[in-house]
Motif scaffolding. Structure first.
Motif, PDB file in Angstrom:
ATOM      1  N   GLN A   1       0.806  -1.147   0.175  1.00 19.51           N
ATOM      2  CA  GLN A   1       0.005   0.010   0.121  1.00 19.51           C
ATOM      3  C   GLN A   1       0.818   1.220  -0.145  1.00 19.51           C
ATOM      4  O   GLN A   1       0.499   2.154  -0.659  1.00 19.51           O
ATOM      5  CB  GLN A   1      -1.010   0.093   1.139  1.00 19.51           C
ATOM      6  CG  GLN A   1      -1.930  -1.085   1.182  1.00 19.51           C
ATOM      7  CD  GLN A   1      -2.585  -1.269   2.457  1.00 19.51           C
ATOM      8  OE1 GLN A   1      -2.418  -1.012   3.476  1.00 19.51           O
ATOM      9  NE2 GLN A   1      -3.950  -1.575   2.301  1.00 19.51           N
ATOM     10  N   ARG A   2       2.176   1.163   0.744  1.00 23.72           N
ATOM     11  CA  ARG A   2       2.848   2.605   0.697  1.00 23.72           C
ATOM     12  C   ARG A   2       3.240   2.550  -0.322  1.00 23.72           C
ATOM     13  O   ARG A   2       3.598   3.889  -1.094  1.00 23.72           O
ATOM     14  CB  ARG A   2       4.067   2.442   1.797  1.00 23.72           C
ATOM     15  CG  ARG A   2       3.421   2.390   3.278  1.00 23.72           C
ATOM     16  CD  ARG A   2       4.539   2.661   4.201  1.00 23.72           C
ATOM     17  NE  ARG A   2       5.293   1.319   4.256  1.00 23.72           N
ATOM     18  CZ  ARG A   2       5.209   0.535   5.066  1.00 23.72           C
ATOM     19  NH1 ARG A   2       4.142   0.439   6.120  1.00 23.72           N
ATOM     20  NH2 ARG A   2       5.835  -0.726   5.107  1.00 23.72           N
TER      21      ARG A   2
ATOM     22  N   ASN B   1      -1.557  11.192  -4.619  1.00 20.59           N
ATOM     23  CA  ASN B   1      -2.632  11.725  -3.745  1.00 20.59           C
ATOM     24  C   ASN B   1      -3.628  10.314  -3.483  1.00 20.59           C
ATOM     25  O   ASN B   1      -4.044  10.305  -2.619  1.00 20.59           O
ATOM     26  CB  ASN B   1      -3.466  12.815  -4.178  1.00 20.59           C
ATOM     27  CG  ASN B   1      -2.295  13.963  -4.120  1.00 20.59           C
ATOM     28  OD1 ASN B   1      -1.573  14.099  -3.111  1.00 20.59           O
ATOM     29  ND2 ASN B   1      -2.696  15.183  -4.936  1.00 20.59           N
ATOM     30  N   THR B   2      -3.996   9.652  -4.493  1.00 17.71           N
ATOM     31  CA  THR B   2      -5.004   8.604  -4.596  1.00 17.71           C
ATOM     32  C   THR B   2      -4.227   7.281  -5.182  1.00 17.71           C
ATOM     33  O   THR B   2      -3.549   7.587  -6.259  1.00 17.71           O
ATOM     34  CB  THR B   2      -6.145   9.118  -5.352  1.00 17.71           C
ATOM     35  OG1 THR B   2      -5.891   9.531  -6.618  1.00 17.71           O
ATOM     36  CG2 THR B   2      -6.839  10.089  -4.627  1.00 17.71           C
ATOM     37  N   PRO B   3      -4.436   6.284  -4.789  1.00 16.25           N
ATOM     38  CA  PRO B   3      -3.831   5.245  -5.557  1.00 16.25           C
ATOM     39  C   PRO B   3      -4.443   4.720  -6.880  1.00 16.25           C
ATOM     40  O   PRO B   3      -5.716   5.260  -7.264  1.00 16.25           O
ATOM     41  CB  PRO B   3      -3.926   3.911  -4.453  1.00 16.25           C
ATOM     42  CG  PRO B   3      -5.033   4.281  -3.917  1.00 16.25           C
ATOM     43  CD  PRO B   3      -5.519   5.948  -3.469  1.00 16.25           C
ATOM     44  N   ASP B   4      -3.761   4.330  -7.797  1.00 15.35           N
ATOM     45  CA  ASP B   4      -4.203   3.788  -9.074  1.00 15.35           C
ATOM     46  C   ASP B   4      -5.323   2.486  -8.688  1.00 15.35           C
ATOM     47  O   ASP B   4      -5.230   1.617  -8.013  1.00 15.35           O
ATOM     48  CB  ASP B   4      -3.098   3.265 -10.037  1.00 15.35           C
ATOM     49  CG  ASP B   4      -3.614   2.961 -11.165  1.00 15.35           C
ATOM     50  OD1 ASP B   4      -4.953   2.445 -11.341  1.00 15.35           O
ATOM     51  OD2 ASP B   4      -2.803   3.194 -12.260  1.00 15.35           O
ATOM     52  N   PRO B   5      -6.662   2.550  -9.332  1.00 10.42           N
ATOM     53  CA  PRO B   5      -7.483   1.744  -9.045  1.00 10.42           C
ATOM     54  C   PRO B   5      -6.867   0.079  -9.293  1.00 10.42           C
ATOM     55  O   PRO B   5      -7.498  -0.768  -8.548  1.00 10.42           O
ATOM     56  CB  PRO B   5      -8.833   2.091  -9.745  1.00 10.42           C
ATOM     57  CG  PRO B   5      -8.513   3.646 -10.026  1.00 10.42           C
ATOM     58  CD  PRO B   5      -7.138   3.677  -9.959  1.00 10.42           C
ATOM     59  N   ARG B   6      -6.206   0.117 -10.289  1.00 10.31           N
ATOM     60  CA  ARG B   6      -5.638  -1.087 -10.712  1.00 10.31           C
ATOM     61  C   ARG B   6      -4.813  -2.013  -9.795  1.00 10.31           C
ATOM     62  O   ARG B   6      -4.846  -3.076  -9.616  1.00 10.31           O
ATOM     63  CB  ARG B   6      -4.857  -0.835 -11.951  1.00 10.31           C
ATOM     64  CG  ARG B   6      -5.592  -0.604 -13.412  1.00 10.31           C
ATOM     65  CD  ARG B   6      -4.696  -0.483 -14.546  1.00 10.31           C
ATOM     66  NE  ARG B   6      -3.678   0.615 -13.831  1.00 10.31           N
ATOM     67  CZ  ARG B   6      -2.499   0.509 -14.717  1.00 10.31           C
ATOM     68  NH1 ARG B   6      -2.227  -0.109 -15.607  1.00 10.31           N
ATOM     69  NH2 ARG B   6      -1.637   1.666 -14.334  1.00 10.31           N
ATOM     70  N   HIS B   7      -4.248  -1.121  -8.750  1.00  6.78           N
ATOM     71  CA  HIS B   7      -3.590  -1.423  -7.574  1.00  6.78           C
ATOM     72  C   HIS B   7      -4.277  -1.453  -6.295  1.00  6.78           C
ATOM     73  O   HIS B   7      -4.016  -2.500  -5.498  1.00  6.78           O
ATOM     74  CB  HIS B   7      -2.194  -0.694  -7.544  1.00  6.78           C
ATOM     75  CG  HIS B   7      -1.388  -0.467  -8.799  1.00  6.78           C
ATOM     76  ND1 HIS B   7      -0.748   0.749  -9.005  1.00  6.78           N
ATOM     77  CD2 HIS B   7      -1.233  -1.464  -9.987  1.00  6.78           C
ATOM     78  CE1 HIS B   7      -0.386   0.444 -10.274  1.00  6.78           C
ATOM     79  NE2 HIS B   7      -0.460  -0.556 -10.799  1.00  6.78           N
TER      80      HIS B   7
END
Length: 487
Positions: free
Chosen positions: A419-420, A427-433
């Motif tokens: 997650q890190r 600012n927001t993670p990629d939805p694929r990840h």
């Protein structure tokens, strides 16, 4: 020159040019008057006769000349034609000699060029090389025509006959001059044609330069393979399969010995490389054969020892299964029920194949022995994994039953680390990840909750945490690959 002309004519021309006698020695030769007169004055008697004639009055001098012709003919019986005829004869002979020289120059150039064309044709079958051969053939026909004109002119005029007059000599000189000019013109065409052969000839000569060394390497390779087989047989090893492979190369060697003239240069080069490669393979295997035999003997002993050890280990699977049944739910050990029987069967099959391998070794069937030993190894590897799986299962179940938190924390650490990485620089993670990581968290929580029952399925818990870690590792790998490609 090509054979379209009658060979006797050509040979006669060459013999005449090569063995032409000196003018004074030819039959019927008549010297110019000035030379005969000078020779007539050499002796004492001739000097006296000449002085006597010089002192006579003109009427008597004419009668003396008419009465004594031998004093002016050198004692011969031939008719004297005078300076004009002899000069015309000499001019015709000079034209004949010049034509003969042009003929031989053209003949020599054509012979040399034919060697070059044959070299190109033997090596190169490209359209360009074929056109070159056709052009040379057409040029050869023009050479034949010019040569025929020359030989006809030579045969038509006998410059050595006694009654040759100035008109005949002049006609002969004209025809021989025309024949010479045509020979020179065709020689110029031949020279220009030869100048354009450079690239094709260089390519052909390069191929030919490779030919002899390649054929020699093939022969030396066959000799080395044969010597290696002899050494192996002297050591008591038959190597029948290697001998058969070497014998199969005999027809190829025959074709190599027949030469590129019969089979073509490119084909001969390819055949030489094939023979050398196969002969080297036979030689290398023959050299290694004693080592291979020793290796097979060593593997026979090693695999027998391993089969015996697995027989002992397989006997300990039943107590392991008994403890698994007693302490854990059926889901933790049902897939191991067949291990003892399967291990016993696999060991039995391995021992049978070992006996067959030993027989193949004794009969020196090396490929069969190697294949059988590979089968034995595969059987023992499978049995070893199955027997080890029972002991490993019990050990892992005991560890998680004592302290499941260690497995839980290990899995949570892997998820947090992923997650890190997914949030790094964002600012927001990629939805694929983010989506597979969120699913991993949910699966871990569900597996942990399942341990709170009266009879927890520890094996299901272990398989779930392993699956979660594999998913997290895949996401981490994708993130690093994408960022590495972007850099």
């Amino acid at each position: 020159m090509t054979a379209i002309h009658a060979q006797p004519h050509t040979q006669r021309v060459r013999r005449r040019a090569e063995r032409r006698p000196e003018p004074e020695s030819r039959p019927g030769y008549r010297e110019p008057g000035s030379r005969r007169a000078a020779r007539a004055l050499r002796g004492g008697g001739a000097l006296r006769d000449a002085l006597t004639l010089a002192l006579l009055p003109l009427p008597l001098l004419a009668l003396a000349v008419a009465a004594t012709p031998l004093a002016f003919t050198g004692g011969g019986t031939r008719r004297w034609f005078g300076g004009r005829n002899e000069s015309a004869r000499a001019d015709a002979q000079a034209a004949k000699d010049a034509a003969a020289a042009a003929f031989y120059e053209l003949d020599t150039a054509q012979r040399d060029l034919r060697i070059s064309i044959e070299t190109i044709s033997a090596v190169d079958s490209s359209p360009g090389a074929q056109r070159t051969a056709q052009q040379f053939a057409a040029l050869g026909r023009r050479i034949d025509e010019a040569s025929h004109t020359y030989i006809t002119a030579v045969d038509a005029h006998d410059l050595e006959r006694d009654d040759l007059d100035a008109g005949d000599a002049s006609h002969a000189r004209t025809e021989l001059g025309k024949a010479k000019d045509e020979l020179v013109r065709v020689k110029g065409e031949l020279d220009r044609f030869q100048q354009g052969l450079g690239p094709l000839l260089d390519k052909a000569e390069t191929q030919l330069a490779r030919l002899a060394p390649a054929v020699e390497r093939a022969r030396q390779g066959l000799l080395a393979a044969s010597n290696a087989l002899d050494a192996v047989r002297a050591a008591g090893l038959r190597a029948d399969d290697l001998a058969a492979r070497l014998a199969a190369l005999a027809p190829e060697l025959t074709k190599l010995n027949q030469g590129a003239g019969q089979h073509g240069v490119p084909e001969t080069l390819a055949r030489a490389e094939h023979v050398q490669r196969d002969a080297e393979a036979v030689r290398a295997e023959a050299v290694r054969l004693p080592e291979r035999a020793a290796e097979i003997d060593k593997r026979l002993v090693s695999l027998r020892t391993r089969a015996q050890a697995l027989t002992t280990r397989a006997g300990k699977v039943d107590p392991v299964l008994s403890e698994l049944r007693r302490r854990f739910t059926a889901a933790c050990w049902q897939d191991l029920q067949q291990v003892p029987d399967q291990a016993t069967e696999n060991v039995r099959l391995a021992e049978e194949r070992l006996k067959e391998a030993a027989q193949a070794r004794a009969e020196q069937r090396w490929p069969d022995a190697t294949s059988l030993l590979s089968t034995v190894r595969a059987l023992l590897n499978g049995t070893d994994e199955a027997v080890s799986a029972a002991g490993d299962r019990l050990q892992r179940l005991n560890a998680v039953a004592r302290d499941p938190q260690q497995e839980i924390q290990r899995t949570r650490f892997a998820i947090r680390d992923a997650q890190r990485l997914a949030m790094a620089g964002r600012n927001t993670p990629d939805p694929r990840h983010a989506r597979p990581l969120d699913d991993a968290v949910a699966r871990l929580e569900h597996a942990t909750a399942a341990l709170e029952g009266r009879h927890p399925d520890y094996w299901h818990f272990l398989t779930e945490t392993e699956a979660v870690r594999r998913t997290v590792a895949r996401v981490v790998s994708e993130i690093r690959e994408e960022r590495g490609a972007g850099a």
